[in-house]
Motif scaffolding. Structure first.
Motif, PDB file in Angstrom:
ATOM      1  N   GLN A   1      29.744  64.034  40.100  1.00  0.00           N
ATOM      2  CA  GLN A   1      30.690  63.718  40.115  1.00  0.00           C
ATOM      3  C   GLN A   1      30.662  62.002  40.598  1.00  0.00           C
ATOM      4  OE1 GLN A   1      32.701  64.427  37.401  1.00  0.00           O
ATOM      5  NE2 GLN A   1      34.766  62.876  37.352  1.00  0.00           N
ATOM      6  N   VAL A   2      30.926  60.937  39.647  1.00  0.00           N
ATOM      7  CA  VAL A   2      30.985  58.979  40.175  1.00  0.00           C
ATOM      8  C   VAL A   2      31.873  58.840  40.745  1.00  0.00           C
ATOM      9  CG1 VAL A   2      30.751  57.095  40.385  1.00  0.00           C
ATOM     10  CG2 VAL A   2      29.311  58.922  39.128  1.00  0.00           C
ATOM     11  N   GLN A   3      32.825  58.966  42.244  1.00  0.00           N
ATOM     12  CA  GLN A   3      34.134  58.622  42.493  1.00  0.00           C
ATOM     13  C   GLN A   3      33.823  56.982  42.980  1.00  0.00           C
ATOM     14  OE1 GLN A   3      34.600  60.001  45.926  1.00  0.00           O
ATOM     15  NE2 GLN A   3      37.769  59.523  45.773  1.00  0.00           N
ATOM     16  N   LEU A   4      34.885  56.198  41.748  1.00  0.00           N
ATOM     17  CA  LEU A   4      34.355  54.763  42.337  1.00  0.00           C
ATOM     18  C   LEU A   4      36.368  54.349  42.406  1.00  0.00           C
ATOM     19  CD1 LEU A   4      32.819  53.643  39.175  1.00  0.00           C
ATOM     20  CD2 LEU A   4      32.127  53.864  41.582  1.00  0.00           C
ATOM     21  N   VAL A   5      35.992  53.250  43.585  1.00  0.00           N
ATOM     22  CA  VAL A   5      37.762  53.221  44.399  1.00  0.00           C
ATOM     23  C   VAL A   5      38.021  51.599  44.850  1.00  0.00           C
ATOM     24  CG1 VAL A   5      39.490  53.854  46.262  1.00  0.00           C
ATOM     25  CG2 VAL A   5      37.816  55.069  45.569  1.00  0.00           C
ATOM     26  N   GLU A   6      39.079  51.349  43.504  1.00  0.00           N
ATOM     27  CA  GLU A   6      39.562  49.977  43.487  1.00  0.00           C
ATOM     28  C   GLU A   6      39.980  49.751  44.688  1.00  0.00           C
ATOM     29  OE1 GLU A   6      38.620  50.952  38.941  1.00  0.00           O
ATOM     30  OE2 GLU A   6      39.324  51.687  41.101  1.00  0.00           O
ATOM     31  N   SER A   7      40.278  48.711  44.928  1.00  0.00           N
ATOM     32  CA  SER A   7      41.216  48.154  46.125  1.00  0.00           C
ATOM     33  C   SER A   7      41.496  46.315  45.696  1.00  0.00           C
ATOM     34  CB  SER A   7      40.940  48.479  47.881  1.00  0.00           C
ATOM     35  OG  SER A   7      39.650  47.929  48.278  1.00  0.00           O
ATOM     36  N   GLY A   8      42.108  45.968  46.204  1.00  0.00           N
ATOM     37  CA  GLY A   8      42.760  44.330  46.166  1.00  0.00           C
ATOM     38  C   GLY A   8      43.528  43.613  45.827  1.00  0.00           C
ATOM     39  N   GLY A   9      43.931  44.532  44.703  1.00  0.00           N
ATOM     40  CA  GLY A   9      44.864  43.708  43.527  1.00  0.00           C
ATOM     41  C   GLY A   9      46.229  43.585  43.927  1.00  0.00           C
ATOM     42  N   GLY A  10      46.402  42.611  43.179  1.00  0.00           N
ATOM     43  CA  GLY A  10      47.911  42.153  43.661  1.00  0.00           C
ATOM     44  C   GLY A  10      48.049  41.066  42.479  1.00  0.00           C
ATOM     45  N   LEU A  11      49.285  40.643  43.278  1.00  0.00           N
ATOM     46  CA  LEU A  11      50.391  38.987  42.808  1.00  0.00           C
ATOM     47  C   LEU A  11      49.261  37.952  43.477  1.00  0.00           C
ATOM     48  CD1 LEU A  11      52.271  37.914  41.110  1.00  0.00           C
ATOM     49  CD2 LEU A  11      54.170  38.418  42.685  1.00  0.00           C
ATOM     50  N   VAL A  12      50.007  36.716  42.580  1.00  0.00           N
ATOM     51  CA  VAL A  12      49.018  35.421  43.316  1.00  0.00           C
ATOM     52  C   VAL A  12      49.367  34.755  41.870  1.00  0.00           C
ATOM     53  CG1 VAL A  12      46.876  36.075  41.676  1.00  0.00           C
ATOM     54  CG2 VAL A  12      46.732  34.069  43.775  1.00  0.00           C
ATOM     55  N   GLN A  13      49.640  33.684  42.673  1.00  0.00           N
ATOM     56  CA  GLN A  13      49.831  31.600  41.491  1.00  0.00           C
ATOM     57  C   GLN A  13      48.748  31.791  41.083  1.00  0.00           C
ATOM     58  OE1 GLN A  13      52.052  28.701  44.491  1.00  0.00           O
ATOM     59  NE2 GLN A  13      53.896  30.180  43.910  1.00  0.00           N
ATOM     60  N   ALA A  14      48.573  30.990  39.808  1.00  0.00           N
ATOM     61  CA  ALA A  14      47.799  30.657  39.415  1.00  0.00           C
ATOM     62  C   ALA A  14      47.224  29.296  40.558  1.00  0.00           C
ATOM     63  CB  ALA A  14      48.529  29.374  37.912  1.00  0.00           C
ATOM     64  N   GLY A  15      45.256  29.310  40.667  1.00  0.00           N
ATOM     65  CA  GLY A  15      45.129  28.373  41.267  1.00  0.00           C
ATOM     66  C   GLY A  15      44.529  29.318  42.213  1.00  0.00           C
ATOM     67  N   GLY A  16      44.889  30.325  42.264  1.00  0.00           N
ATOM     68  CA  GLY A  16      44.728  31.249  44.007  1.00  0.00           C
ATOM     69  C   GLY A  16      43.912  32.143  43.409  1.00  0.00           C
TER      70      GLY A  16
END
Length: 121
Positions: A1-16
């Motif tokens: 079973q391959v486990q992949l854990v993402e992080s780092g998403g969020g809300l940002v303004q255009a150009g960021g």
């Protein structure tokens, strides 16, 4: 079973900028190609970027020059640096693994749960 854990998403303004991370504990990471895909509301999941086991990189035309994929085999982690973000980049971003090591978009068979990226105008 391959486990992949993402992080780092969020809300940002255009150009960021945002940097996504995907950890793959327990995977023979250095032999896999790793990739990022995204799915916006009401749309199909689409390829964003991939990196092969030897470090060849591939990008969708829509992100070329703005996004950079990289990998750290010592940390079993793949990154997606996203610069000059646009509202149309808003989507759930998924990390994926391809055991062939090559990185052809249709060969990715293992997926993370996804992380939301929202770009406001």
């Amino acid at each position: 079973q391959v486990q992949l854990v993402e992080s780092g998403g969020g809300l940002v303004q255009a150009g960021g900028s945002l940097r996504l991370s995907c950890a793959a504990p327990g995977l023979t990471f250095s032999t896999y190609a790793m990739g990022w895909f995204r799915q916006a509301p009401g749309k199909e999941r689409e390829f964003v970027a991939a990196i092969s086991w030897i470090g060849n990189t591939y990008y969708a035309q829509s992100v070329k020059g703005r996004f950079t994929i990289s990998r750290d085999n010592a940390k079993n982690t793949v990154y997606l640096q996203m610069n000059s973000l646009k509202p149309e980049d808003t989507a759930v971003y998924y990390c994926a693994a391809d055991r062939s090591g090559v990185g052809v978009p249709t060969d990715f068979g293992s997926w993370g749960q996804g992380t939301q990226v929202t770009v406001s105008s």
